[in-house]
Design a protein around this motif. Structure first.
Motif, PDB file in Angstrom:
ATOM      1  N   GLY A  67       0.819  -1.219   0.000  1.00 23.18           N
ATOM      2  CA  GLY A  67       0.000   0.000   0.000  1.00 23.18           C
ATOM      3  C   GLY A  67       0.849   1.262   0.000  1.00 23.18           C
ATOM      4  N   ILE A  68       1.922   1.256   0.743  1.00 22.90           N
ATOM      5  CA  ILE A  68       2.815   2.424   0.819  1.00 22.90           C
ATOM      6  C   ILE A  68       3.621   2.560  -0.475  1.00 22.90           C
ATOM      7  N   THR A  69       4.119   1.434  -0.999  1.00 23.11           N
ATOM      8  CA  THR A  69       4.926   1.521  -2.221  1.00 23.11           C
ATOM      9  C   THR A  69       4.088   1.961  -3.428  1.00 23.11           C
ATOM     10  N   LYS A  70       2.817   1.576  -3.468  1.00 26.49           N
ATOM     11  CA  LYS A  70       1.961   2.023  -4.575  1.00 26.49           C
ATOM     12  C   LYS A  70       1.751   3.537  -4.523  1.00 26.49           C
ATOM     13  N   ARG A  71       1.583   4.080  -3.312  1.00 26.34           N
ATOM     14  CA  ARG A  71       1.413   5.532  -3.173  1.00 26.34           C
ATOM     15  C   ARG A  71       2.684   6.279  -3.577  1.00 26.34           C
ATOM     16  N   LEU A  72       3.838   5.646  -3.407  1.00 26.03           N
ATOM     17  CA  LEU A  72       5.110   6.267  -3.788  1.00 26.03           C
ATOM     18  C   LEU A  72       5.477   5.988  -5.247  1.00 26.03           C
ATOM     19  N   ALA A  73       4.629   5.262  -5.962  1.00 23.59           N
ATOM     20  CA  ALA A  73       4.816   4.910  -7.378  1.00 23.59           C
ATOM     21  C   ALA A  73       6.076   4.075  -7.599  1.00 23.59           C
ATOM     22  N   ILE A  74       6.332   3.137  -6.671  1.00 25.25           N
ATOM     23  CA  ILE A  74       7.444   2.205  -6.829  1.00 25.25           C
ATOM     24  C   ILE A  74       6.924   0.785  -6.613  1.00 25.25           C
ATOM     25  N   GLU A  75       7.680  -0.194  -7.103  1.00 25.88           N
ATOM     26  CA  GLU A  75       7.248  -1.583  -7.003  1.00 25.88           C
ATOM     27  C   GLU A  75       7.515  -2.178  -5.618  1.00 25.88           C
ATOM     28  N   LYS A  76       8.719  -1.915  -5.105  1.00 22.66           N
ATOM     29  CA  LYS A  76       9.070  -2.420  -3.774  1.00 22.66           C
ATOM     30  C   LYS A  76      10.141  -1.536  -3.150  1.00 22.66           C
ATOM     31  N   ALA A  77      10.208  -1.576  -1.814  1.00 22.14           N
ATOM     32  CA  ALA A  77      11.212  -0.807  -1.078  1.00 22.14           C
ATOM     33  C   ALA A  77      11.558  -1.543   0.207  1.00 22.14           C
ATOM     34  N   ARG A  78      12.829  -1.508   0.545  1.00 25.55           N
ATOM     35  CA  ARG A  78      13.312  -2.174   1.756  1.00 25.55           C
ATOM     36  C   ARG A  78      14.325  -1.270   2.437  1.00 25.55           C
ATOM     37  N   VAL A  79      14.142  -1.058   3.728  1.00 21.05           N
ATOM     38  CA  VAL A  79      15.059  -0.273   4.551  1.00 21.05           C
ATOM     39  C   VAL A  79      15.857  -1.260   5.395  1.00 21.05           C
ATOM     40  N   TYR A  80      17.169  -1.017   5.532  1.00 22.46           N
ATOM     41  CA  TYR A  80      17.975  -1.945   6.326  1.00 22.46           C
ATOM     42  C   TYR A  80      19.078  -1.230   7.093  1.00 22.46           C
ATOM     43  N   VAL A  81      19.535  -1.880   8.152  1.00 22.73           N
ATOM     44  CA  VAL A  81      20.675  -1.440   8.955  1.00 22.73           C
ATOM     45  C   VAL A  81      21.560  -2.667   9.143  1.00 22.73           C
ATOM     46  N   SER A  82      22.851  -2.491   8.946  1.00 22.94           N
ATOM     47  CA  SER A  82      23.811  -3.573   9.109  1.00 22.94           C
ATOM     48  C   SER A  82      24.980  -3.055   9.926  1.00 22.94           C
ATOM     49  N   ALA A  83      25.493  -3.884  10.847  1.00 21.79           N
ATOM     50  CA  ALA A  83      26.624  -3.470  11.687  1.00 21.79           C
ATOM     51  C   ALA A  83      27.646  -4.592  11.772  1.00 21.79           C
ATOM     52  N   GLN A  84      28.914  -4.216  11.793  1.00 21.68           N
ATOM     53  CA  GLN A  84      30.012  -5.161  11.939  1.00 21.68           C
ATOM     54  C   GLN A  84      30.848  -4.766  13.149  1.00 21.68           C
ATOM     55  N   ASN A  85      31.279  -5.777  13.903  1.00 20.10           N
ATOM     56  CA  ASN A  85      32.125  -5.596  15.087  1.00 20.10           C
ATOM     57  C   ASN A  85      31.525  -4.587  16.065  1.00 20.10           C
ATOM     58  N   LEU A  86      30.275  -4.788  16.387  1.00 14.28           N
ATOM     59  CA  LEU A  86      29.546  -3.853  17.234  1.00 14.28           C
ATOM     60  C   LEU A  86      30.108  -3.803  18.645  1.00 14.28           C
ATOM     61  N   PHE A  87      30.439  -4.963  19.222  1.00 13.11           N
ATOM     62  CA  PHE A  87      31.053  -4.954  20.548  1.00 13.11           C
ATOM     63  C   PHE A  87      31.867  -6.219  20.775  1.00 13.11           C
ATOM     64  N   THR A  88      32.817  -6.114  21.715  1.00 12.23           N
ATOM     65  CA  THR A  88      33.644  -7.235  22.142  1.00 12.23           C
ATOM     66  C   THR A  88      33.683  -7.238  23.656  1.00 12.23           C
ATOM     67  N   ILE A  89      33.377  -8.369  24.251  1.00  7.30           N
ATOM     68  CA  ILE A  89      33.442  -8.522  25.708  1.00  7.30           C
ATOM     69  C   ILE A  89      34.676  -9.361  26.014  1.00  7.30           C
ATOM     70  N   THR A  90      35.641  -8.776  26.757  1.00  7.52           N
ATOM     71  CA  THR A  90      36.878  -9.473  27.066  1.00  7.52           C
ATOM     72  C   THR A  90      37.584  -8.811  28.251  1.00  7.52           C
ATOM     73  N   HIS A  91      38.485  -9.550  28.864  1.00  3.89           N
ATOM     74  CA  HIS A  91      39.364  -8.986  29.892  1.00  3.89           C
ATOM     75  C   HIS A  91      40.739  -8.697  29.314  1.00  3.89           C
ATOM     76  N   TYR A  92      40.909  -8.938  28.026  1.00  2.00           N
ATOM     77  CA  TYR A  92      42.175  -8.689  27.340  1.00  2.00           C
ATOM     78  C   TYR A  92      42.449  -7.191  27.330  1.00  2.00           C
ATOM     79  N   SER A  93      43.653  -6.782  27.653  1.00  2.00           N
ATOM     80  CA  SER A  93      43.956  -5.354  27.779  1.00  2.00           C
ATOM     81  C   SER A  93      44.381  -4.702  26.466  1.00  2.00           C
ATOM     82  N   GLY A  94      44.637  -5.478  25.423  1.00  2.00           N
ATOM     83  CA  GLY A  94      45.053  -4.907  24.145  1.00  2.00           C
ATOM     84  C   GLY A  94      43.869  -4.532  23.270  1.00  2.00           C
TER      85      GLY A  94
END
Length: 82
Positions: A19-46
């Motif tokens: 319904g939203i894509t028809k109002r925008l005059a497009i066939e399909k739309a996809r929104v995305y978020v991607s993340a790499q190396n978001l966090f590391t849990i460690t006691h390593y000091s380096g």
């Protein structure tokens, strides 16, 4: 202690309803978020507990001399089909 837990890759996407894509005059739309190396849990000091710069394998001791930390990356995008 070089033990660690790391969230290496994660992505989340949402396809807009027809319904939203028809109002925008497009066939399909996809929104995305991607993340790499978001966090590391460690006691390593380096910077990176996975380092093996001067050791011959990951199981041998290494020196983290001059290495860089693992980069965190976040990508936000929009895929549109006409």
């Amino acid at each position: 202690d070089g033990s660690f837990i790391r969230l290496r890759n994660i992505s989340l996407g949402y396809s807009l309803p027809a319904g939203i894509t028809k109002r925008l005059a497009i066939e399909k739309a996809r929104v995305y978020v991607s993340a790499q190396n978001l966090f590391t849990i460690t006691h390593y000091s380096g910077f990176n507990p996975e380092t093996s710069q001067n050791g011959s394998s990951a199981a041998q001791p290494a020196i983290e001399d001059g290495t860089y930390p693992v980069a965190k990356t976040v990508v936000v995008g929009l895929n549109i089909g006409f």
